[in-house]
Write an enzyme that holds these catalytic residues in place. Structure first.
Site, PDB file in Angstrom:
ATOM      1  N   ASP A  11      56.200  68.777  44.375  1.00 33.43           N
ATOM      2  CA  ASP A  11      54.862  68.408  43.922  1.00 33.43           C
ATOM      3  C   ASP A  11      54.928  67.512  42.688  1.00 33.43           C
ATOM      4  O   ASP A  11      55.864  67.586  41.892  1.00 33.43           O
ATOM      5  CB  ASP A  11      54.079  69.687  43.586  1.00 33.43           C
ATOM      6  CG  ASP A  11      52.594  69.433  43.430  1.00 33.43           C
ATOM      7  OD1 ASP A  11      52.098  68.430  43.967  1.00 33.43           O
ATOM      8  OD2 ASP A  11      51.929  70.239  42.751  1.00 33.43           O
ATOM      9  N   GLY A  14      52.426  61.857  42.817  1.00 31.30           N
ATOM     10  CA  GLY A  14      51.303  60.985  42.503  1.00 31.30           C
ATOM     11  C   GLY A  14      50.976  60.975  41.033  1.00 31.30           C
ATOM     12  O   GLY A  14      50.746  59.911  40.434  1.00 31.30           O
ATOM     13  N   ARG A  15      50.952  62.150  40.418  1.00 30.06           N
ATOM     14  CA  ARG A  15      50.633  62.232  38.994  1.00 30.06           C
ATOM     15  C   ARG A  15      51.726  61.601  38.138  1.00 30.06           C
ATOM     16  O   ARG A  15      51.449  60.994  37.103  1.00 30.06           O
ATOM     17  CB  ARG A  15      50.416  63.699  38.603  1.00 30.06           C
ATOM     18  CG  ARG A  15      49.021  64.213  38.934  1.00 30.06           C
ATOM     19  CD  ARG A  15      48.949  65.711  38.862  1.00 30.06           C
ATOM     20  NE  ARG A  15      49.602  66.328  40.019  1.00 30.06           N
ATOM     21  CZ  ARG A  15      49.909  67.615  40.097  1.00 30.06           C
ATOM     22  NH1 ARG A  15      49.635  68.412  39.088  1.00 30.06           N
ATOM     23  NH2 ARG A  15      50.475  68.098  41.184  1.00 30.06           N
ATOM     24  N   ARG A  24      50.136  55.682  43.502  1.00 37.46           N
ATOM     25  CA  ARG A  24      50.662  56.978  43.923  1.00 37.46           C
ATOM     26  C   ARG A  24      51.806  56.848  44.925  1.00 37.46           C
ATOM     27  O   ARG A  24      52.748  57.657  44.906  1.00 37.46           O
ATOM     28  CB  ARG A  24      49.531  57.825  44.504  1.00 37.46           C
ATOM     29  CG  ARG A  24      48.496  58.258  43.468  1.00 37.46           C
ATOM     30  CD  ARG A  24      47.352  59.027  44.101  1.00 37.46           C
ATOM     31  NE  ARG A  24      47.807  60.238  44.766  1.00 37.46           N
ATOM     32  CZ  ARG A  24      48.003  61.410  44.161  1.00 37.46           C
ATOM     33  NH1 ARG A  24      47.773  61.536  42.859  1.00 37.46           N
ATOM     34  NH2 ARG A  24      48.408  62.456  44.842  1.00 37.46           N
ATOM     35  N   HIS A  28      55.653  58.614  45.306  1.00 34.40           N
ATOM     36  CA  HIS A  28      56.246  59.235  46.494  1.00 34.40           C
ATOM     37  C   HIS A  28      57.577  58.573  46.840  1.00 34.40           C
ATOM     38  O   HIS A  28      58.513  59.236  47.301  1.00 34.40           O
ATOM     39  CB  HIS A  28      55.282  59.125  47.676  1.00 34.40           C
ATOM     40  CG  HIS A  28      54.027  59.937  47.496  1.00 34.40           C
ATOM     41  ND1 HIS A  28      54.057  61.301  47.264  1.00 34.40           N
ATOM     42  CD2 HIS A  28      52.711  59.587  47.525  1.00 34.40           C
ATOM     43  CE1 HIS A  28      52.807  61.752  47.152  1.00 34.40           C
ATOM     44  NE2 HIS A  28      51.988  60.731  47.301  1.00 34.40           N
ATOM     45  N   SER A  56      51.729  68.570  53.971  1.00 31.17           N
ATOM     46  CA  SER A  56      51.013  69.751  54.450  1.00 31.17           C
ATOM     47  C   SER A  56      49.913  69.378  55.438  1.00 31.17           C
ATOM     48  O   SER A  56      49.522  68.207  55.548  1.00 31.17           O
ATOM     49  CB  SER A  56      50.398  70.512  53.275  1.00 31.17           C
ATOM     50  OG  SER A  56      49.251  69.832  52.783  1.00 31.17           O
ATOM     51  N   LEU A 122      75.122  72.063  55.644  1.00 28.62           N
ATOM     52  CA  LEU A 122      73.801  72.420  55.142  1.00 28.62           C
ATOM     53  C   LEU A 122      72.761  72.370  56.254  1.00 28.62           C
ATOM     54  O   LEU A 122      72.737  71.443  57.062  1.00 28.62           O
ATOM     55  CB  LEU A 122      73.398  71.447  54.032  1.00 28.62           C
ATOM     56  CG  LEU A 122      72.000  71.641  53.424  1.00 28.62           C
ATOM     57  CD1 LEU A 122      71.944  72.933  52.622  1.00 28.62           C
ATOM     58  CD2 LEU A 122      71.624  70.441  52.555  1.00 28.62           C
ATOM     59  N   ARG A 179      58.744  75.436  42.772  1.00 29.27           N
ATOM     60  CA  ARG A 179      57.656  74.469  42.827  1.00 29.27           C
ATOM     61  C   ARG A 179      57.659  73.638  41.551  1.00 29.27           C
ATOM     62  O   ARG A 179      57.737  74.192  40.443  1.00 29.27           O
ATOM     63  CB  ARG A 179      56.293  75.153  42.979  1.00 29.27           C
ATOM     64  CG  ARG A 179      55.170  74.086  43.015  1.00 29.27           C
ATOM     65  CD  ARG A 179      53.815  74.645  43.300  1.00 29.27           C
ATOM     66  NE  ARG A 179      52.862  73.533  43.445  1.00 29.27           N
ATOM     67  CZ  ARG A 179      51.827  73.531  44.246  1.00 29.27           C
ATOM     68  NH1 ARG A 179      51.584  74.576  45.005  1.00 29.27           N
ATOM     69  NH2 ARG A 179      51.026  72.486  44.313  1.00 29.27           N
ATOM     70  N   ARG A 185      51.010  78.011  42.308  1.00 26.20           N
ATOM     71  CA  ARG A 185      50.457  78.531  43.559  1.00 26.20           C
ATOM     72  C   ARG A 185      51.409  78.178  44.697  1.00 26.20           C
ATOM     73  O   ARG A 185      52.244  77.278  44.571  1.00 26.20           O
ATOM     74  CB  ARG A 185      49.062  77.953  43.822  1.00 26.20           C
ATOM     75  CG  ARG A 185      48.989  76.447  43.820  1.00 26.20           C
ATOM     76  CD  ARG A 185      47.568  75.960  44.117  1.00 26.20           C
ATOM     77  NE  ARG A 185      47.476  74.514  44.126  1.00 26.20           N
ATOM     78  CZ  ARG A 185      47.177  73.768  43.057  1.00 26.20           C
ATOM     79  NH1 ARG A 185      46.936  74.356  41.898  1.00 26.20           N
ATOM     80  NH2 ARG A 185      47.116  72.450  43.140  1.00 26.20           N
ATOM     81  N   SER A 187      50.470  77.277  47.903  1.00 29.09           N
ATOM     82  CA  SER A 187      49.949  76.159  48.701  1.00 29.09           C
ATOM     83  C   SER A 187      50.315  76.223  50.185  1.00 29.09           C
ATOM     84  O   SER A 187      50.734  75.229  50.774  1.00 29.09           O
ATOM     85  CB  SER A 187      50.418  74.825  48.097  1.00 29.09           C
ATOM     86  OG  SER A 187      49.793  74.603  46.857  1.00 29.09           O
ATOM     87  N   GLU A 198      61.959  85.078  45.718  1.00 30.16           N
ATOM     88  CA  GLU A 198      61.787  84.876  44.289  1.00 30.16           C
ATOM     89  C   GLU A 198      61.177  83.487  44.087  1.00 30.16           C
ATOM     90  O   GLU A 198      61.484  82.555  44.831  1.00 30.16           O
ATOM     91  CB  GLU A 198      63.136  84.958  43.568  1.00 30.16           C
ATOM     92  CG  GLU A 198      63.811  86.315  43.673  1.00 30.16           C
ATOM     93  CD  GLU A 198      63.120  87.379  42.841  1.00 30.16           C
ATOM     94  OE1 GLU A 198      62.634  87.044  41.733  1.00 30.16           O
ATOM     95  OE2 GLU A 198      63.061  88.539  43.290  1.00 30.16           O
TER      96      GLU A 198
END
Length: 244
Positions: A11, A14-15, A24, A28, A56, A122, A179, A185, A187, A198
């Site tokens: 997350d 964009g910010r 934005r 990404h 999402s 992996l 996160r 949260r 999400s 955890e």
């Protein structure tokens, strides 16, 4: 074989861009480059399974230009990394719905899954057009259809049956979820699977998340005591009752 399954909610792209006067999609793009660093670093940290939340079910509501930019980035990532992922023994899976994804991208996703199917290093899972509630509803609908066909008895539906109907049926549950960006949260990410995971919520945005950041987070995870509903250091309740 011991497994360590880490999930990351990537997350803040964009910010991160807006804070630097960029659009934005540029954020990404920077975040997509960061993915390669983290995938490369994961095996050396004992991570056997890495699940990345890329897009999402709710992200379709973002501006069309941003959505289209993200679809181009996914396409370019697959085209640019397909042979490298296979060469480094990374098996790639995608979870989520696919019918809303552009056809060409969907074909590339299927090609990447097929070309890395026999890789044993992996396990990289990319959640694209994914939502935990949507996944659960699709799983329940599939079980209901089997009941209606007479192939499954209603009383046979329990946790194991539901888990086997999820997108992640071939994967262990996540042990640790990170996160970025300071949001605290989940999400809609791996709602069923992360029951006892955890969590760590970091203030830094995803483009600033480095291999060193991941190493520090994993080190911190290993210092935690996972109780799974039990009392730390005490015998499980069922065993204690059996011994009396």
């Amino acid at each position: 074989m011991n497994t360590l399954h880490v999930g990351i909610i990537m997350d803040g792209n964009g910010r991160w861009a807006e804070a630097r006067g960029l659009n934005r999609v540029a954020g990404h793009s920077r975040g997509a480059r960061r993915v390669s660093d983290i995938v490369s670093a994961a095996p050396g940290l004992g991570i056997t399974h890495l699940t990345l939340y890329a897009f999402s079910t709710e992200n379709w509501q973002r501006p069309l230009a941003e959505v289209n930019g993200l679809m181009r980035l996914f396409r370019n990532y697959i085209l640019g990394r397909m042979e490298s992922l296979r060469a480094h023994d990374v098996r790639v899976r995608f979870i989520g719905m696919r019918h809303r994804v552009p056809v060409h991208l969907r074909q590339l996703m299927e090609m990447l899954e097929e070309r890395t199917r026999n890789c044993r290093g992996l396990n990289l899972t990319i959640a694209l057009d994914y939502g935990g509630r949507d996944e659960l509803s699709r799983a329940v609908r599939g079980l209901a259809e089997r009941v209606a066909e007479g192939a499954l008895a209603p009383e046979a539906i329990g946790e194991e049956a539901l888990a086997s109907a999820l997108d992640t049926r071939d994967l262990p549950d996540p042990d640790f979820i990170i996160r970025t960006s300071g949001e605290c949260r989940v999400s809609n990410f791996l709602l069923w699977q992360a029951t006892y995971a955890e969590y760590e919520f970091l203030k830094i945005a995803w483009p600033d998340f480095t291999a060193e950041t991941l190493a520090g987070s994993v080190k911190g995870y290993h210092r935690r005591q996972r109780r799974f509903g039990q009392i730390g250091g005490a015998a499980p309740a069922a065993r204690a009752v059996a011994e009396n």
